[in-house]
Motif scaffolding. Structure first.
Motif, PDB file in Angstrom:
ATOM      1  N   GLY A 128     -51.003  50.211 -13.168  1.00 16.62           N
ATOM      2  CA  GLY A 128     -52.220  49.547 -13.648  1.00 16.62           C
ATOM      3  C   GLY A 128     -51.925  48.532 -14.740  1.00 16.62           C
ATOM      4  O   GLY A 128     -50.891  48.593 -15.398  1.00 16.62           O
ATOM      5  N   LEU A 129     -52.868  47.607 -14.953  1.00 19.03           N
ATOM      6  CA  LEU A 129     -52.626  46.482 -15.865  1.00 19.03           C
ATOM      7  C   LEU A 129     -53.326  46.641 -17.210  1.00 19.03           C
ATOM      8  O   LEU A 129     -53.452  45.690 -17.975  1.00 19.03           O
ATOM      9  CB  LEU A 129     -53.107  45.197 -15.178  1.00 19.03           C
ATOM     10  N   LYS A 130     -53.778  47.861 -17.508  1.00 20.16           N
ATOM     11  CA  LYS A 130     -54.629  48.013 -18.697  1.00 20.16           C
ATOM     12  C   LYS A 130     -53.938  47.657 -20.011  1.00 20.16           C
ATOM     13  O   LYS A 130     -54.585  47.242 -20.954  1.00 20.16           O
ATOM     14  CB  LYS A 130     -55.237  49.412 -18.772  1.00 20.16           C
ATOM     15  N   THR A 131     -52.620  47.792 -20.075  1.00 19.78           N
ATOM     16  CA  THR A 131     -51.953  47.482 -21.336  1.00 19.78           C
ATOM     17  C   THR A 131     -51.492  46.025 -21.425  1.00 19.78           C
ATOM     18  O   THR A 131     -50.894  45.613 -22.414  1.00 19.78           O
ATOM     19  CB  THR A 131     -50.707  48.376 -21.537  1.00 19.78           C
ATOM     20  N   ARG A 132     -51.771  45.253 -20.399  1.00 19.86           N
ATOM     21  CA  ARG A 132     -51.335  43.844 -20.372  1.00 19.86           C
ATOM     22  C   ARG A 132     -52.404  42.915 -20.919  1.00 19.86           C
ATOM     23  O   ARG A 132     -53.567  43.258 -21.014  1.00 19.86           O
ATOM     24  CB  ARG A 132     -51.010  43.420 -18.945  1.00 19.86           C
ATOM     25  N   GLY A 133     -51.970  41.685 -21.293  1.00 20.62           N
ATOM     26  CA  GLY A 133     -52.935  40.664 -21.690  1.00 20.62           C
ATOM     27  C   GLY A 133     -53.362  39.871 -20.454  1.00 20.62           C
ATOM     28  O   GLY A 133     -52.718  39.938 -19.403  1.00 20.62           O
ATOM     29  N   TRP A 134     -54.466  39.113 -20.606  1.00 20.81           N
ATOM     30  CA  TRP A 134     -54.964  38.381 -19.447  1.00 20.81           C
ATOM     31  C   TRP A 134     -54.037  37.264 -18.996  1.00 20.81           C
ATOM     32  O   TRP A 134     -53.912  36.986 -17.804  1.00 20.81           O
ATOM     33  CB  TRP A 134     -56.357  37.805 -19.743  1.00 20.81           C
ATOM     34  N   LYS A 135     -53.394  36.620 -19.993  1.00 18.06           N
ATOM     35  CA  LYS A 135     -52.610  35.444 -19.662  1.00 18.06           C
ATOM     36  C   LYS A 135     -51.485  35.791 -18.685  1.00 18.06           C
ATOM     37  O   LYS A 135     -51.354  35.194 -17.615  1.00 18.06           O
ATOM     38  CB  LYS A 135     -52.042  34.833 -20.942  1.00 18.06           C
ATOM     39  N   GLU A 136     -50.691  36.788 -19.072  1.00 18.39           N
ATOM     40  CA  GLU A 136     -49.566  37.129 -18.182  1.00 18.39           C
ATOM     41  C   GLU A 136     -50.058  37.778 -16.893  1.00 18.39           C
ATOM     42  O   GLU A 136     -49.438  37.646 -15.842  1.00 18.39           O
ATOM     43  CB  GLU A 136     -48.547  38.030 -18.907  1.00 18.39           C
ATOM     44  N   THR A 137     -51.203  38.464 -16.958  1.00 13.31           N
ATOM     45  CA  THR A 137     -51.738  39.079 -15.748  1.00 13.31           C
ATOM     46  C   THR A 137     -52.069  38.002 -14.720  1.00 13.31           C
ATOM     47  O   THR A 137     -51.726  38.110 -13.536  1.00 13.31           O
ATOM     48  CB  THR A 137     -53.006  39.892 -16.099  1.00 13.31           C
ATOM     49  N   GLU A 138     -52.726  36.957 -15.185  1.00 12.28           N
ATOM     50  CA  GLU A 138     -53.119  35.883 -14.275  1.00 12.28           C
ATOM     51  C   GLU A 138     -51.882  35.207 -13.661  1.00 12.28           C
ATOM     52  O   GLU A 138     -51.769  35.066 -12.441  1.00 12.28           O
ATOM     53  CB  GLU A 138     -53.959  34.850 -15.035  1.00 12.28           C
ATOM     54  N   ALA A 139     -50.936  34.851 -14.522  1.00 13.73           N
ATOM     55  CA  ALA A 139     -49.744  34.163 -14.018  1.00 13.73           C
ATOM     56  C   ALA A 139     -48.969  35.049 -13.049  1.00 13.73           C
ATOM     57  O   ALA A 139     -48.521  34.599 -11.985  1.00 13.73           O
ATOM     58  CB  ALA A 139     -48.856  33.760 -15.197  1.00 13.73           C
ATOM     59  N   SER A 140     -48.845  36.318 -13.381  1.00 11.33           N
ATOM     60  CA  SER A 140     -48.072  37.234 -12.525  1.00 11.33           C
ATOM     61  C   SER A 140     -48.739  37.419 -11.171  1.00 11.33           C
ATOM     62  O   SER A 140     -48.093  37.393 -10.124  1.00 11.33           O
ATOM     63  CB  SER A 140     -47.933  38.600 -13.191  1.00 11.33           C
ATOM     64  N   LEU A 141     -50.060  37.625 -11.199  1.00 13.16           N
ATOM     65  CA  LEU A 141     -50.750  37.874  -9.924  1.00 13.16           C
ATOM     66  C   LEU A 141     -50.803  36.624  -9.051  1.00 13.16           C
ATOM     67  O   LEU A 141     -50.762  36.710  -7.823  1.00 13.16           O
ATOM     68  CB  LEU A 141     -52.152  38.442 -10.181  1.00 13.16           C
TER      69      LEU A 141
END
Ligand code: GLN
Ligand code: ZN
Length: 764
Positions: free
Chosen positions: A737-750
């Protein structure tokens, strides 16, 4: 006289003082000296309150700022080269080993952590190679002994034993291929000799030497090394209490009883059955027996009558002077004191006993066995009898309906209507997912805004309506985000969940929550496990509202998200009056209803997370089958109630499937997602070799760090995976899950993940 003892105490402070101090130090807000001072306060309060509760033998040397195994590594100079020569103070080297360090040009990852036996505590794994140069950098046991002595308290120092220390470690990168840590024993022993000699010279009479690996099957293979090590240590002339916990000695007793030690501790809370054989084996020796009668692993009041009955077997066999009444293990696995709980009812408080209360329990039991004429002892025994009787009465009047339902579980309830191959066709038609479907594991970044909203709602600063509007808005934006990025199977993002177990516990009947009952999980991370107190049932749908709202704002399929029965059980304090199997099945039935309700509400993909299935494995191999049977059955019970066209998912946050492939297969989830980005492709070849037949989503990138995986990197991973897995069975998703991540890296990674999956569709 029977003596009383505690094997170890929570190191977190009654109000999490140690966490606060340690984190303040990391943040540069306090100095190392101030940290040491804060630690001293907690140690002092531990020692004095254990003593004040009447305990004869008080432990020292068990305190830690991060992890006691890590302390041991640092003390014995087992410091991997990557942490050395960085110009850091010894304290900062220590923390760097525990949690990594990324500052001032230093960039080193944390050492590996592992679960401490079958508990939820994680220890930092020592790394050994031929090049290790053991030396005593500092003697924590001596320092704490003297610190306590200055307060007028004579303690029994605790030290991790040499065999367990080596066996619980691993070969480092620097080690040669066939290296085994145990080969270092001759080099290590002189350091133990120095440590114990220093203790003896300081006036220590007894030392507690922990050798928990003696309760594992593998313990048997170190018979020779145990003999060698303890013969050497016996020469020092300090009395050692060889300490085991969490399980039974079994045949290891044969050689353990012959070791030249002054005492032996066994866990009778977990394994009362080992008492008679142990007493028999020790009769012809001078060894003192320490009885682990008061559980260090659960929060239930000890049943004094039952404990005394066991203890008397030992007293009759060995004489009172050779018997100690003790906690089963260190109390680090339970919260500090019941006195901090202001919201439990009187009835509930009467059921429990936390660390300080358990300290008092061992003192009372020992006094009772010593034929104390103290009227306080008699009244404590009577009060305990009344409490236990009330608890039994509550248990027996618990929920009949739930029990009947468990009794009525039929084999058909564990089976889906059709086999996977047929279900897969139905799901293809129904869900209309492309080849290499992309999805995530459930949670999206838990921003401070989300945490604040939850906190405000908890404090009633916002209304239920306002809170729900907020959550809906979050769900909407997470759904829009996933559509924009181009994911195929969407999730609602879990913004309403504080924790994957607590969230469900709070909605299920049969759980109790505490305010301050924190337990160390690792380092400065503490958890507050819910307590299962009675038969578990669902009072109403738990997630349907959120999942169906999420589905209502998109045409893409939505995946429902639940925590599985075994994980809820493992991450709670279970009851002790019924088996874990029964509790797991009660949870499974509640979840089964939820799964069916989700399907009725139009959710046709449902994930039931079971990250804790593996850690629940019993310590002894002979006990595995029984556990795996009910654990897998519970998952099947929870998920098998749906139509063929509904796709069930499960998720595991680890990659160690050795020995449990048949059980993973028998879960019969349509899709599983697993952690795979950090392991090499060996994991997938093992799946292939086993012939795993259902769909599988091996994580294509590590979510534990903010690093963004490149598109090419993910393509390469997919390509490598497709060498081992059939293309029609592969899902594309992150590790967890991505709960501990920030939005910026989540968006780029996905975005990269989706692009790589699209490429795969064209290429394969
Ligand atoms: N669904 C959970 C999440 O995404 C799974 C967490 C876990 O595996 N530990 O956060
Ligand atoms: Zn996970």
């Amino acid at each position: 006289m029977v003596a009383s003892s505690v094997l170890g105490f929570p190191r977190i402070g009654a109000n999490r003082e140690v966490k606060k101090a340690v984190e303040a130090y990391w943040a540069g807000k306090i100095t190392a000296d101030e940290l040491t001072k804060a630690a001293s306060e907690t140690k002092k309060s531990n020692w004095t309150s254990i003593k004040a509760h009447g305990v004869d033998i008080v432990p020292s040397g068990d305190f830690t700022l991060y992890d006691h195994v890590l302390d041991h590594s640092a003390s014995f100079n087992v410091i991997p080269p990557r942490y050395q020569g960085k110009n850091l103070s010894p304290l900062d080297v220590y923390f760097a080993m525990g949690r990594g360090r990324q500052a001032d040009g230093v960039d080193v990852p944390a050492s590996e952590m592992k679960k401490w036996f079958d508990s939820n505590y994680h220890y930092v794994v020592p790394e050994f190679s031929e090049a290790v140069e053991f030396k005593l950098n500092f003697n924590k046991q001596l320092e704490e002994f003297q610190e306590a002595k200055a307060l007028g308290i004579t303690t029994r120092p605790v030290v991790l034993g040499p065999i367990s220390f080596l066996v619980l470690g691993k070969a480092s990168k620097e080690a040669s291929p066939n290296f085994e840590a145990i080969s270092l024993l001759p080099k290590l022993l002189p350091i133990y000799v120095t440590l114990l000699t220093q203790l003896k010279e300081a006036g220590v009479e007894w030392v507690q030497i922990d050798e928990p690996i003696l309760v594992l099957d593998s313990g048997a293979s170190y018979e020779k090394q145990f003999a060698q090590a303890y013969a050497e240590l016996a020469k020092i002339g300090i009395k050692s209490l060889l300490t085991t916990y969490f399980g039974r000695l079994d045949t290891n007793l044969n050689f353990v009883a012959k070791l030249p030690v002054a005492g032996l501790h066994i866990d009778l809370s977990r394994e009362p059955g080992q008492l008679e054989a142990t007493v028999e084996a020790l009769k012809s020796t001078p060894i003192v027996l320490s009885l682990g009668l008061v559980s260090g692993r659960n929060i239930w009041k000890t049943d004094f009558a039952a404990a005394l009955k066991l203890a008397r077997v030992a007293v009759e066999g060995l004489g009172a002077d050779r018997v100690i009444v003790a906690t089963s293990s260190s109390l680090l696995h339970i919260p500090v004191t019941l006195a901090s709980e202001k919201k439990l009812t009187e009835q509930q408080k009467d059921w429990f006993s936390f660390a300080l209360e358990k300290a008092e329990e061992v003192a009372i039991l020992a006094a009772a066995l010593s034929d104390s004429q103290d009227p306080k002892v008699a009244s404590a025994l009577e009060a305990n009898r009344v409490s236990i009787a009330k608890r039994r009465e509550f248990e027996s009047s618990s929920d009949d309906k739930v029990r009947k339902r468990v009794d009525g579980i039929t084999p058909e309830m564990l089976n889906r209507k059709s086999a996977f191959v047929k279900r897969r066709e139905a799901q293809k038609a129904h869900l209309d997912l492309p080849k290499f479907p992309t999805t995530t594991i459930g949670s999206f970044p838990q921003t401070s805004e989300i945490r604040q909203a939850r906190a405000k709602f908890g404090k009633k600063e916002i209304t239920q309506e306002q809170y729900e509007e907020f959550i809906k808005k979050e769900i909407r934006s997470v759904v829009e985000f996933q559509e924009k990025v181009g994911l195929d199977l969407l999730v609602h993002g879990e913004p309403e969940r504080n924790d994957m177990v607590q969230y469900f516990g709070e909605q299920l009947h049969g759980f109790v929550f505490t305010q301050n009952a924190w337990v160390q999980s690792y380092g400065s991370r503490y958890v507050r496990p819910p307590i299962i107190v009675s038969d578990v049932s669902r009072t109403g749908p738990m997630t349907v509202r959120w999942s169906s709202y999420a589905q209502s704002v998109t045409k893409k399929p939505m995946k429902g998200m639940l925590t599985g029965p075994v994980t809820i059980l493992n991450w709670s304090f279970p009851r002790v009056d019924v088996s874990r199997e029964v509790q797991s099945k009660q949870l499974a039935l509640a979840l089964r209803d939820e799964v069916i309700d989700l399907e009725k509400a139009g959710i046709y993909a449902i994930q039931v997370d079971e990250p804790a299935i593996r850690e629940g494995l019993p310590l002894r191999r002979v006990d595995w089958d029984n556990y795996l049977t009910w654990a897998v059955d519970s998952f099947r019970l929870a998920t098998a109630g749906v139509e063929d066209s509904t796709q069930t998912h499960s998720h595991f946050c680890y990659s160690d499937f050795n020995d449990i492939f048949p059980s993973i297969q028998r879960l019969d989830a349509d899709v599983i997602s697993i952690e795979a980005s950090k392991s090499d492709m060996k994991l997938l070849s093992a799946f292939k070799q086993y012939g795993y037949s259902n769909e599988i989503g091996p994580g294509v990138y590590d979510i534990h760090s903010p690093r963004v995986p490149g598109e090419q990197e993910i393509k390469d991973r997919i390509a490598a995976m497709l060498k081992l897995l059939p293309d029609h069975l592969l899902f594309v998703n992150p590790d967890c899950g991505l709960k501990t991540r920030g939005w910026k890296e989540t968006e780029a990674s996905l975005e990269n993940l989706v692009a790589a999956a699209r490429w795969a569709r064209q290429t394969y």
